[in-house]
Design an enzyme around this catalytic site. Structure first.
Site, PDB file in Angstrom:
ATOM      1  N   GLU A  54       0.898  -1.264   0.020  1.00  0.00           N
ATOM      2  CA  GLU A  54       0.135  -0.030   0.259  1.00  0.00           C
ATOM      3  C   GLU A  54       0.901   1.170  -0.006  1.00  0.00           C
ATOM      4  OE1 GLU A  54      -3.977  -2.110   2.144  1.00  0.00           O
ATOM      5  OE2 GLU A  54      -2.508  -0.868   3.525  1.00  0.00           O
ATOM      6  N   CYS A  80       3.540   8.456   0.693  1.00  0.00           N
ATOM      7  CA  CYS A  80       4.168   7.745   2.005  1.00  0.00           C
ATOM      8  C   CYS A  80       4.142   6.289   1.149  1.00  0.00           C
ATOM      9  CB  CYS A  80       3.250   7.520   3.074  1.00  0.00           C
ATOM     10  SG  CYS A  80       3.705   6.451   4.074  1.00  0.00           S
ATOM     11  N   CYS A 109       6.687  -7.059   6.843  1.00  0.00           N
ATOM     12  CA  CYS A 109       7.831  -6.476   7.593  1.00  0.00           C
ATOM     13  C   CYS A 109       8.593  -7.292   8.603  1.00  0.00           C
ATOM     14  CB  CYS A 109       7.329  -5.439   8.436  1.00  0.00           C
ATOM     15  SG  CYS A 109       8.754  -4.361   9.007  1.00  0.00           S
ATOM     16  N   CYS A 162       7.185  -5.014  15.849  1.00  0.00           N
ATOM     17  CA  CYS A 162       6.574  -3.721  16.586  1.00  0.00           C
ATOM     18  C   CYS A 162       5.005  -4.002  17.013  1.00  0.00           C
ATOM     19  CB  CYS A 162       6.762  -2.430  15.732  1.00  0.00           C
ATOM     20  SG  CYS A 162       8.285  -2.108  15.421  1.00  0.00           S
ATOM     21  N   CYS A 220       1.898  -2.216  15.457  1.00  0.00           N
ATOM     22  CA  CYS A 220       2.059  -1.847  14.062  1.00  0.00           C
ATOM     23  C   CYS A 220       1.311  -3.160  13.419  1.00  0.00           C
ATOM     24  CB  CYS A 220       3.416  -1.555  13.581  1.00  0.00           C
ATOM     25  SG  CYS A 220       3.363  -1.288  11.796  1.00  0.00           S
ATOM     26  N   CYS A 271      -0.605   6.041   9.763  1.00  0.00           N
ATOM     27  CA  CYS A 271       0.615   5.378  10.165  1.00  0.00           C
ATOM     28  C   CYS A 271       0.247   3.666  10.868  1.00  0.00           C
ATOM     29  CB  CYS A 271       1.268   6.003  11.170  1.00  0.00           C
ATOM     30  SG  CYS A 271       2.450   7.186  10.637  1.00  0.00           S
TER      31      CYS A 271
HETATM   32  N1  SAH Z   1       9.745   0.398   9.641  1.00  0.00           N
HETATM   33  C1  SAH Z   1      10.007   1.939   9.594  1.00  0.00           C
HETATM   34  C2  SAH Z   1       8.965   2.561   8.562  1.00  0.00           C
HETATM   35  C3  SAH Z   1       7.350   2.104   8.765  1.00  0.00           C
HETATM   36  S1  SAH Z   1       6.376   2.496  10.130  1.00  0.00           S
HETATM   37  C4  SAH Z   1       9.799   2.540  10.942  1.00  0.00           C
HETATM   38  O1  SAH Z   1       9.596   1.682  12.018  1.00  0.00           O
HETATM   39  O2  SAH Z   1       9.870   3.655  11.051  1.00  0.00           O
HETATM   40  C5  SAH Z   1       6.033   4.304   9.861  1.00  0.00           C
HETATM   41  C6  SAH Z   1       5.890   4.851  11.062  1.00  0.00           C
HETATM   42  O3  SAH Z   1       4.571   4.578  11.710  1.00  0.00           O
HETATM   43  C7  SAH Z   1       6.928   4.396  12.333  1.00  0.00           C
HETATM   44  O4  SAH Z   1       7.154   5.944  13.083  1.00  0.00           O
HETATM   45  C8  SAH Z   1       5.978   3.747  13.194  1.00  0.00           C
HETATM   46  O5  SAH Z   1       6.530   3.833  14.633  1.00  0.00           O
HETATM   47  C9  SAH Z   1       4.692   4.388  13.124  1.00  0.00           C
HETATM   48  N2  SAH Z   1       3.536   3.406  13.477  1.00  0.00           N
HETATM   49  C10 SAH Z   1       3.425   2.181  13.424  1.00  0.00           C
HETATM   50  N3  SAH Z   1       2.218   1.554  13.797  1.00  0.00           N
HETATM   51  C11 SAH Z   1       1.478   2.864  14.440  1.00  0.00           C
HETATM   52  C12 SAH Z   1       0.141   2.854  14.962  1.00  0.00           C
HETATM   53  N4  SAH Z   1      -0.591   1.774  15.094  1.00  0.00           N
HETATM   54  N5  SAH Z   1      -0.125   4.277  14.866  1.00  0.00           N
HETATM   55  C13 SAH Z   1       0.694   5.177  14.961  1.00  0.00           C
HETATM   56  N6  SAH Z   1       1.956   5.186  14.324  1.00  0.00           N
HETATM   57  C14 SAH Z   1       2.260   3.848  14.162  1.00  0.00           C
END
Ligand code: SAH
Length: 348
Positions: A93, A106, A113, A117, A120, A338
């Site tokens: 996406e 974006c 991935c 985390c 996420c 995000c």
């Molecule tokens: N792997 C990279 C890029 C993808 S995540 C990274 O970790 O930066 C993109 C951003 O979204 C990151 O800052 C991540 O911490 C944030 N993110 C992930 N899950 C989220 C959620 N449920 N709500 C808000 N931000 C989130």
């Protein structure tokens, strides 16, 4: 029959060599390169400054693998989410985020991935494969077209903040940046590109060694190892001390600052010591903190911290002369915010 090669896997020099080997001039290679990376053409037919027979010869030897926008969703707030189909059937996406002053794409860098985390949605997909440089490039081209069509303006910024960990697909990500920024490619300024990483120390140092010109954002979320490991388990392998050293190296070698992305969660990182630890961490190199709103993805294990907790973070950081921005989520109604990118529309 032998499988045709994807022409976009060839460098400009390789394209030139190909034409020379065919008994043609090397500048034909430059012309084709221009069609592929500056005009973002997906058809040999388009390449009208080549003779018909040359176009046919290319057709006989090569394919141009490219993405297809399979489904586009538009949010009430103008955000657009593309479900993008790759040539082998996988889906990723990408998102277009229009704001008052800019239009940001974006883009995703991996199918799924490999990190885990806990907050996420993409992490639940596991990593299936890395994207090639052209697949990242194509996402930018698709969003630029949509931005012109729906908003009447071209794309102004790019964030590598979609699905995947860009620093775990280092070579393809850097190659895509090259195609997007070089004058022979899309010619966008690297200053308008930000790569967001969960923080892979060795690769942050490599970015510095490679003298990249784009911006770096690190998803920090906690400056205390025990807390960070709990929510971002790979932190056990890449602890904060290593991340700190890599960031100091980054700053020393590039002169650039860093942006920390940070979500405040109830009962996880909303204590005084969490705030204090972040303030300390921010002192290592010049930085900005982006306090991101949490987008719920699950059964409520994580909850957005209170306004009061967020305000406390803001006050403490500002008291230490650290710039703070509060980022409100966009495109929530279409799961484009995000951490919500998880191919809900399509099963990969
Ligand atoms: N792997 C990279 C890029 C993808 S995540 C990274 O970790 O930066 C993109 C951003 O979204 C990151 O800052 C991540 O911490 C944030 N993110 C992930 N899950 C989220 C959620 N449920 N709500 C808000 N931000 C989130």
């Amino acid at each position: 029959m032998e499988k045709k090669k994807d022409i976009r896997a060839l460098s400009k020099e390789q394209l030139q060599d190909f034409f020379v080997a065919q008994g043609d001039k090397s500048f034909r290679g430059s012309q084709v390169y221009d069609w592929l990376w500056n005009k973002a053409s997906y058809n040999f037919e388009d390449m009208t400054n080549l003779s018909k027979s040359t176009r046919q010869m290319l057709e006989d030897n090569f394919v141009i693998n490219h993405i297809e926008v399979d489904e586009m969703q538009r949010s009430k707030d103008g955000t657009i989410k593309n479900a993008v189909k790759l040539h082998d059937g996988f889906t990723v996406e990408s998102v277009l985020i229009p704001t008052f002053s800019r239009t940001t794409a974006c883009v995703s860098s991996q199918v799924g991935c490999s990190l885990d985390c806990k907050f996420c949605a993409t992490a639940k997909l596991k990593r299936l494969r890395n994207l090639n440089a052209d697949e990242i490039f194509d996402q930018v081209v698709a969003i630029d077209k949509e931005s012109r069509l729906y908003n009447g303006i071209p794309l102004s910024n790019i964030v590598y903040m979609g699905m995947g960990e860009p620093l775990m697909n280092y070579n393809n990500v850097l190659k895509s940046v090259e195609k997007i920024t070089s004058p022979e490619g899309l010619g966008m300024s690297p200053k308008r590109i930000t790569l967001s990483t969960s923080g892979v120390p060795k690769m942050i140092k490599k970015l510095a060694d490679d003298k990249v010109k784009f911006n770096l954002a690190v998803s920090l979320h906690s400056a205390i190892d025990e807390v960070r490991t709990q929510i971002m388990p790979f932190n056990a392998k890449f602890p904060l001390a290593d991340l700190r050293d890599a960031l100091i190296y980054w700053h020393e070698h590039t002169g650039k600052a860093v942006t920390y992305e940070y979500i405040v969660w109830k009962g996880i990182n909303d204590r005084v010591e969490d705030i204090r630890a972040l303030v300390q961490f921010c002192k290592h190199i010049p930085c900005k903190v982006n306090l991101i709103e949490y987008n719920p993805i699950d059964d409520g294990e994580f909850q957005q911290g209170s306004d009061e907790a967020v305000a406390k973070y803001k006050t403490a950081l500002e008291a230490n002369y650290i710039t703070v921005t509060l980022r409100h989520s966009r495109g929530k109604d279409i799961d484009a915010a995000c951490g919500q990118l998880a191919n809900k529309q399509k099963v990969v």
